[in-house]
Design a protein around this motif. Structure first.
Motif, PDB file in Angstrom:
ATOM      1  N   ALA A  37      22.965  31.280 -18.185  1.00  0.00           N
ATOM      2  CA  ALA A  37      24.271  30.640 -18.426  1.00  0.00           C
ATOM      3  C   ALA A  37      24.391  30.135 -19.857  1.00  0.00           C
ATOM      4  O   ALA A  37      25.505  29.904 -20.350  1.00  0.00           O
ATOM      5  CB  ALA A  37      24.470  29.465 -17.456  1.00  0.00           C
ATOM      6  N   VAL A  58      24.069  31.803 -22.425  1.00  0.00           N
ATOM      7  CA  VAL A  58      24.834  32.819 -23.166  1.00  0.00           C
ATOM      8  C   VAL A  58      26.326  32.517 -23.097  1.00  0.00           C
ATOM      9  O   VAL A  58      27.082  32.797 -24.030  1.00  0.00           O
ATOM     10  CB  VAL A  58      24.540  34.225 -22.589  1.00  0.00           C
ATOM     11  N   ILE A  59      26.764  31.936 -21.980  1.00  0.00           N
ATOM     12  CA  ILE A  59      28.186  31.614 -21.813  1.00  0.00           C
ATOM     13  C   ILE A  59      28.483  30.192 -22.297  1.00  0.00           C
ATOM     14  O   ILE A  59      29.492  29.937 -22.947  1.00  0.00           O
ATOM     15  CB  ILE A  59      28.590  31.774 -20.329  1.00  0.00           C
ATOM     16  N   MET A  86      31.171  28.777 -25.342  1.00  0.00           N
ATOM     17  CA  MET A  86      32.200  27.866 -24.843  1.00  0.00           C
ATOM     18  C   MET A  86      32.113  26.509 -25.542  1.00  0.00           C
ATOM     19  O   MET A  86      33.126  25.854 -25.771  1.00  0.00           O
ATOM     20  CB  MET A  86      32.075  27.691 -23.331  1.00  0.00           C
ATOM     21  N   GLY A  97      36.240  28.378 -16.495  1.00  0.00           N
ATOM     22  CA  GLY A  97      35.411  29.518 -16.881  1.00  0.00           C
ATOM     23  C   GLY A  97      33.935  29.230 -16.638  1.00  0.00           C
ATOM     24  O   GLY A  97      33.174  30.121 -16.233  1.00  0.00           O
ATOM     25  N   ILE A  98      33.515  27.973 -16.846  1.00  0.00           N
ATOM     26  CA  ILE A  98      32.116  27.593 -16.581  1.00  0.00           C
ATOM     27  C   ILE A  98      31.845  27.642 -15.072  1.00  0.00           C
ATOM     28  O   ILE A  98      30.769  28.070 -14.631  1.00  0.00           O
ATOM     29  CB  ILE A  98      31.826  26.186 -17.155  1.00  0.00           C
ATOM     30  N   ALA A 107      31.481  31.246 -14.289  1.00  0.00           N
ATOM     31  CA  ALA A 107      30.188  31.747 -14.786  1.00  0.00           C
ATOM     32  C   ALA A 107      29.046  31.293 -13.895  1.00  0.00           C
ATOM     33  O   ALA A 107      28.175  32.100 -13.508  1.00  0.00           O
ATOM     34  CB  ALA A 107      29.974  31.250 -16.224  1.00  0.00           C
TER      35      ALA A 107
END
Length: 1458
Positions: free
Chosen positions: A1042, A1044-1045, A1049, A1134-1135, A1138
């Motif tokens: 995570a 990476v995301i 963000m 979005g989190i 993800a």
């Protein structure tokens, strides 16, 4: 439906095995070709009639028809018909088996035709963005996605050849449908012919999608990010948000309510009316609320509907989480279900965000409208109040600033009061479903917490009310201090009033500290899980039960935390409503107090009994005033002269009788009221300029010489309260305003007392007298000048509110009554002295008054203006409140935290970190518990687990809030004290160039922000920041990928934050700057209410305040928060997506407990992100208050009040000797000296009485300012009793000498406090002083004697009585040096003579310096100082000066004294 499908050879409508219980889910062909096709069609056909009716009723002009939409609609419809005819031709043999395939294209095509018709109807009615059609196209696209997937899959498997026409028709239809959806996301342009407002708000032109996502606001954010925003960059308000629109609707409602109440009350007996009045005041708050609800309720209800939809989505998310955790637990569950649940959770979270922000947007819009409406009602009420004594300026400003804000908060949080209990109930219901009877433990906890939190809310509300009361007192006192600062400095009273302010402040902070310590508690999770595992060993806490319950408990925390706050806000709002309602229900001036008729001959008659309030004693009894002539009104101080004019204006309460006015009225008050505007605007006062008449008025009022000396002539702007004009200039401007009016009746309240005698004679001859430009008008002149009486047509002598004598001047003399004796005693000297000032200029005649009408007291700002080049319009003499457009300096934060102290800051950060570490351990412990294996239907060591869980929960509950609250209170106390000290230590020049509205704003709004807003913002920011850190750690522990995301963000989040904060801070600062003019305008209106009413200019002033309020409301910071919220919450969602998707992908390696922990915590990220930025922005915006308070730290300061180790004798000065050694004084560095090389020696024990005479601007008052060190010496020294006054403290100097100033200033409080604020004298001393000041009889007749409460500014005493109080102050201090600065200008001659004899007898062994306008008053003085152009030209006894035949001799000879 199944029958229809079976006839077409299709599967049944729904098959669970095909749709849900499979690894490759798909909907049946029947469902795809019926429900998915018909659903959008049904939506359009059912709702279109209602929508057409709506458009018909709400047309907005006409738009040109769209050929593009028509073309797209034609193609869309044609594809349906192509498919229909293709099937009809190809399958005509088996047509019955293709009914569904025939029917659907036709229905779809007809619906598209209807949609095109709707598009054209929208354009005819001027609709530029269609919500209705947006949802139709969206529904159409969504419903087409599944058939599209099926057809693509079929084409991949079988190829296009079998049914290529139908494939192409469907794909084309879908593409065009997508194009229509894309086009509906934008709004059409306005018609070219339509008038467009400058800087119109783009929300009017925004599309539906832009409105719900607040993209329309992005333009302003980009502009603010690129360059600092200016007020002109901001959009204008929508018509429905303007003050005029809002207030006109509400005022009608409120007026109807009041008129009904008054009509009912007037029919009741007197006692019943009194009881009804009390009842009306008590219920006034509810009546105001009801009126507001009628006006703004419907729009508010639309927001409430959005909130209810938001709640529905909010409660759906935990149910989907439960399904996701069930999926993680089920090893055989197909993977697509996990992705489906993750996507559904994301979608629900997004919808939840959208509806939440639409609700908040609606609430803030309604809140702003309520605030505008109530401010408007208060302002209009000020114009009708029966007497300003019932409410001080400070209290009115507090109503407009603090109470209206409380109402706005109430609108925003009110729904939580009734919705929070429902949300709690639903949470407990869902918890029961998961945990069974154990949820009762949660219910019991809630039942226990509710009353506790309710008690806390009530306690905080009570404390808030007490704090507001102390704040009211502090703000009111500060207003008086700022208005009377000159007196405080002359008398060295700053310390006494500083102690009073700090007394209020300490009580305010003590109350604030108590309210901050109170906080709500939450132990629900521990109670429920504890009971669940303890009542039965078979009760297993798995991931599903724990984390769904935790998600519900997180939802539960919101209403539980909101409810006390909402209740507290509601309680505060009820208090504010009660205060506002009480103010709005106060007695108003009755229109029938004065009967106004059309003009015939300028008649005016008055016959009745009048008082200042309904319950007050009569201040005026029956009088009659003839019409059409010059009427002079004379009498002693307090005899009712000003009350007579007030009764004629309708300003007093009519007890009996009648007042009749025929024609228009102009009024000149005793104390001139000057607007903060140009000199020309003050004279025109809203009328059109007629050049010839204007010039004639200026000449008659002796203003032309002043214009020559002002830097921009009549366009020079006058500072607040006329600060850059002298008293005489202000009075002449006030008179010119009335003369320019061309009214029928003129009411002149002693307008000549403030001007020099020669100027007074000029004005009387040119304006008021028988040959003046008002000679044909009815003139009622209140005067103390005996020289004007012979030219009056009628003289009224008032005694105790009644006419004791009346007649012409000769008739009164012939009667040989008391008035005749009075005339013989004073008239001769008065006639002589009226020329004395004119004679000061040598041989120049009365007509040539040009060089002598300049301000006697030329202050620093005026001199600066005199140095400016003429011809340019000079901006306001006051420094305006400026907007600090730069980024808040880091130094401000350092300064703020420095005042808190490093040890306390370290402990605060440690407490927050410890609290969050405990919270992380607390939640991680739960995930470990959830993953414990079940052995024989039970989990091991549940007691130990529960004990550790409880201990961690207790550690988490340690409150770090108290530490930060106490730290912020320490900072607040320090900053207020520093501001107060800085302001009180500032020189007089600072107050003359700084509008009181600016200073008042610092002490009211800015200090309130430092007290409440900054601590709340810091608590919120730190709390949510540490919680966000916890969530990120948990998500990374569960799925390291995570990162990476999360990292991109985080960068995006940082960009949005900086992008938003830059503009938001500027908006908040501009809003703060635009707030001050509202308070200044309100203050100005309250001060000049009687003048505004007399000239019937209320509507113009109402338009003025409307404009200022609208300017204040154009700052769109509230809506920028919505833009931020939507963007950040979508980022947070979005989190969530993800975390969910990554958890599904790692299904085999992750335990359900860890997934539950990660996903349930990621659900909270949306809120955390928004609240961090909002609280950060709040702190950043409100730290501006620290910046604005600190502004005055660097302004010039006076010398020290006291000097440590000073060897000044306690009895100094004993002799009263004054020596000037080559003394020079200037108003500002770089300017010419106002006093030049003064060397004077006033010896001791000579029964010294010094008269200081000289032409206007000669330096008479400058000499007094120098003695008191209001201005410091530019060169030379002044010695008093041999001590250089520059080497002692200001208070040591000013407390040992006394001045009786020209403008008498009193403060609200007891009469005794006004005489002796330090309580340094006994009551006996005070009574003796009052007796010598001829006030003992008046005070002894008051009910409270010395404790009689003086209203703000001493409004409940006449001007003459206030001047006598100032004399009593001097008599009480009995210092060896006394300065009189035109101290008897407002007194009748008889009282003036008594005072002069009192001064001679009581100060016989003192040095008395009199700045004289009337030469006859100083003819028996020991010495006379004659000044000219800053020099002492002569100094000796009057007899010696006359013998020398110098300048003084010629002055006396031309004055007729020789």
């Amino acid at each position: 439906m199944d029958t229809l499908c079976s006839l077409s050879g299709l599967d049944p409508l729904w098959d669970w095995n095909q749709t849900w219980y499979t690894h490759n889910p798909e909907l049946s062909n029947c469902f795809q070709n019926t429900v998915l096709v018909w659903a959008p069609c049904i939506y359009l056909w059912v709702l279109s009639p209602f929508y057409c009716l709506h458009l018909y009723c709400h047309g907005r002009g006409r738009l040109p028809l769209s050929s593009l939409c028509s073309l797209l609609g034609f193609f869309l419809a044609s594809f349906g018909f192509v498919e229909f005819f293709y099937i009809l031709l190809e399958r005509r043999q088996e047509i019955q088996q293709h009914l569904v395939f025939l029917l659907s294209p036709v229905i779809r095509s007809l619906t598209v035709v209807l949609a095109v018709c709707m598009i054209h109807w929208e354009r005819v009615r001027g609709c530029r963005s269609s919500v209705f059609l947006f949802f139709f196209w969206l529904l159409g696209v969504v419903c087409s996605l599944i058939p599209l997937h099926a057809k693509v899959q079929l084409a991949v498997d079988q190829g296009l050849s079998p049914d290529i026409v139908r494939y192409l028709a469907f794909f084309s239809y879908f593409a065009l449908q997508l194009a229509q959806l894309f086009l509906s996301c934008f709004a059409d342009r306005a018609p070219s012919g339509k008038a467009v407002l400058k800087n119109a708000c783009p929300v009017q032109d925004a599309s539906f999608l832009s409105k719900i996502l607040f993209w329309w606001f992005s333009g302003l954010l980009f502009k603010g990010y690129r360059s600092p925003l200016q007020a002109e960059d901001l959009w204008s308000l929508r018509e429905e948000d303007t003050s005029e629109k809002i207030i006109s609707d509400l005022e009608e409602e409120w007026t109807n309510h009041l008129s009904t109440s008054i009509a009912l009350g007037s029919r009741l007996p007197e006692q019943a009316q009194f009881l009804r009045k009390i009842q009306k005041e008590q219920s006034s708050g509810f009546c105001l609320l009801r009126t507001l609800a009628r006006s703004f309720g419907p729009y508010f209800l639309t927001g409430t509907l959005c909130l209810m939809v938001h709640d529905a989505f909010m409660f759906s998310v935990p149910q989907v989480l439960s399904l996701l955790l069930g999926f993680m637990k089920d090893e055989d569950a197909p993977l697509w279900k996990g992705y489906f649940y993750a996507s559904l959770m994301f979608l629900l979270s997004c919808l939840q965000s959208i509806f939440n922000h639409q609700y908040t947007y609606t609430c803030f819009t309604v809140g702003m409208r309520v605030k505008t409406a109530v401010m408007g009602l208060v302002y209009r009420k000020v114009g009708h109040l029966i007497s300003r004594r019932t409410c001080t300026v400070g209290e009115i400003v507090n109503l407009v600033s603090a109470d209206t804000q409380k109402l706005m908060d109430f609108v925003v949080y009110f729904n939580a009061v009734w919705l929070a209990p429902i949300e709690v109930t639903l949470c407990l219901f869902f918890l029961w479903q998961h945990l069974g009877p154990s949820a009762l433990a949660g219910i019991a906890t809630v039942i226990f917490i509710f009353p506790l939190n309710g008690f806390i809310a009530r306690k905080r509300s009570k404390l808030q009310e007490i704090q507001m009361k102390y704040m009211d007192g502090r703000v009111k006192l500060m207003n008086e201090i700022l208005n009377g600062i000159k007196i405080l400095k002359f008398y060295a009273w700053e310390k006494a009033f500083l102690e009073q302010v700090l007394g209020y402040r300490e009580k305010e902070l003590k109350t604030l500290k108590k309210s901050q310590i109170l906080y709500s508690v939450s132990i629900i999770a521990f109670a429920m899980f504890g009971v669940y595992v303890l009542i039965d060993d078979k009760n297993i806490l798995d991931a599903q039960k724990i984390f769904v319950s935790m998600a519900l408990i997180n939802i539960l925390k919101t209403p539980l935390s909101q409810l006390p706050f909402a209740m507290s806000t509601t309680m505060q709002a009820l208090v504010s409503l009660k205060r506002l309602g009480k103010f709005l229900c106060q007695d108003e001036l009755k229109p029938d107090n004065v009967t106004r008729e059309s003009f015939k001959s300028g008649e005016r008659s008055l016959n009745g009994t009048f008082s200042w309030s309904k319950d007050g004693p009569p201040c005026l009894k029956s009088v009659r005033v003839p019409c059409g002539s010059l009427v002079a009104v004379v009498g002693h101080v307090g005899s009712g002269k000003s009350s007579l004019l007030s009764a004629m204006l309708g300003e007093t309460e009519k007890r009996s009788g009648a007042v009749s006015v025929k024609g228009s009225v102009a009024y000149v008050p005793q104390q001139a009221w000057i607007q903060n505007a140009s000199l020309q605007d003050n004279i025109l006062f809203g009328r059109e300029k007629k050049e010839s008449w204007y010039q004639r008025v200026l000449e008659a009022c002796a203003l032309l010489p002043d214009l020559d000396n002002l830097p921009a002539g009549d366009t020079t702007e006058i500072g607040e309260k006329g600060l850059n004009l002298s008293g005489g200039q202000k009075q002449r401007v006030s008179l010119a305003r009335a003369v320019y009016r061309k009214a029928d009746v003129y009411l002149l309240d002693d307008p000549l007392s403030a001007v020099d005698a020669h100027v007074g004679q000029h004005i009387f001859n040119k304006v008021i007298g028988p040959r003046g430009i008002l000679r044909d008008k009815t003139r009622i002149l209140v005067t103390h000048g005996m020289s004007f009486l012979p030219q009056a047509d009628l003289i009224l002598v008032l005694v105790d509110g009644e006419i004791s004598e009346r007649g012409s001047y000769q008739e009164l003399l012939n009667r040989n009554g008391a008035f005749a004796d009075f005339i013989h005693t004073f008239a001769s000297s008065e006639r002589k002295e009226c020329f004395s000032e004119a004679s000061q200029r040598g041989n120049i005649t009365m007509v040539c008054v040009r060089a002598f009408i300049l301000a006697e007291k030329i202050d620093m700002q005026l001199l600066w203006m005199l140095m400016s080049p003429p011809g340019n319009r000079v901006s306001l003499a006051c420094s305006s409140d400026v907007s600090l457009l730069k980024q808040v300096k880091l130094e401000m934060y350092i300064e703020y935290f420095h005042t808190i102290g490093l040890p306390l800051i370290v402990s605060i950060v440690f407490l927050y970190a410890f609290q969050q570490a405990a919270s992380l351990s607390y939640n991680y412990w739960l995930s470990l518990w959830a993953d414990q294996p079940v052995i024989n239907g039970t989990q091991l060591n549940t007691d130990l687990k529960l004990g550790v869980y409880g201990a961690l929960g207790f550690a988490q509950g340690l409150q770090s809030l108290m530490a930060i609250s106490l730290g912020c209170i320490i900072a607040s106390r320090h900053l207020h004290l520093e501001l107060l000290n800085n302001v009180l230590h500032s020189p007089m020049s600072f107050f003359e160039t700084t509008p009181s509205g600016n200073l008042f704003n610092r002490f009211a709004k800015e200090i309130d922000a430092i007290d409440n807003m900054i601590p709340d913002g810091l608590k919120m920011m730190l709390g949510y920041f540490f919680k966000l850190m916890e969530v990120c750690i948990i998500v990374l522990m569960a799925t390291p990928f995570a990162a990476v995301i999360i990292l991109p963000m985080a960068f995006l989040y940082g960009f949005i934050q900086s992008f938003y904060v830059a503009t938001s801070c500027q908006l908040r600062r501009l809003e703060s700057v635009s707030r001050s003019p509202i308070y200044t305008h309100l203050n100005e209106t309250v001060q000049g209410a009687s003048v505004i009413r007399a000239f019937n200019e209320q509507s113009r002033f109402i338009m003025g305040v409307n404009h200022k309020v609208d300017q204040n409301q154009t700052f769109w910071d509230v809506f920028s928060c919505r833009w931020l919220g939507v963007n950040l919450e979508f980022l947070g969602n979005g989190i969530v997506l993800a975390a969910s998707i990554l958890s599904v992908m790692a299904k085999g390696t992750l335990s359900p407990g860890m997934v539950g922990l990660a996903v349930s915590h990621s659900l909270q990220v949306t809120g955390f992100l928004s609240w961090i930025v909002r609280s950060w922005t709040d702190v950043e915006n409100n730290i501006v208050s620290v910046e604005r308070v600190k502004e005055y730290a660097d302004t010039p300061k006076e010398a020290a009040w006291t000097i440590e180790g000073s060897s000044l004798p306690p009895s100094w000065p004993q002799k009263g000797t004054i020596e000037f050694h080559d003394y020079g004084l200037q108003y500002r560095k770089g300017l010419e000296l106002a006093l030049k090389g003064i060397s004077v020696h006033i010896k001791e024990r000579e029964k010294v009485q010094i008269g200081i005479v000289g032409r206007t601007g000669a330096g008479k008052s400058s000499l007094a300012l120098g003695i008191f060190r209001i201005l410091e010496a530019a060169k030379g020294q002044i010695f008093i009793d041999g001590i250089n006054i520059a080497e002692i403290g200001l208070h040591d100097l000013r407390s040992r000498i006394t001045i009786i100033p020209q403008d008498p200033v009193l403060f609200s409080g007891s009469l005794r406090m006004n005489l002796d604020p330090f309580d340094a004298y006994t009551d006996e001393d005070v009574w003796n002083a009052l007796e010598l000041a001829h006030l003992k009889n008046f005070v002894s007749e008051l009910p409270d004697k010395l404790n009689h409460e003086c209203s703000e500014g001493g409004e409940n005493l006449s001007l003459g009585q206030r001047q006598l109080v100032c004399l009593a102050r001097a008599l009480l201090r009995k210092t060896k040096i006394l300065v009189l600065d035109e101290a008897t200008a407002a007194l009748d001659l008889e009282t003036d003579t008594l005072i002069q004899s009192t001064i001679r007898s009581q100060f016989e062994d003192c040095a008395v310096l009199t700045i004289a306008h009337r030469l006859n008053t100083i003819m028996d003085y020991t010495k006379v100082i004659v000044m000219d152009k800053g020099h002492v030209v002569e100094m000796d006894s009057p007899s010696n000066l006359i013998a020398k035949r110098g300048q003084f001799y010629y002055m006396c000879r031309e004055a007729g004294l020789l």
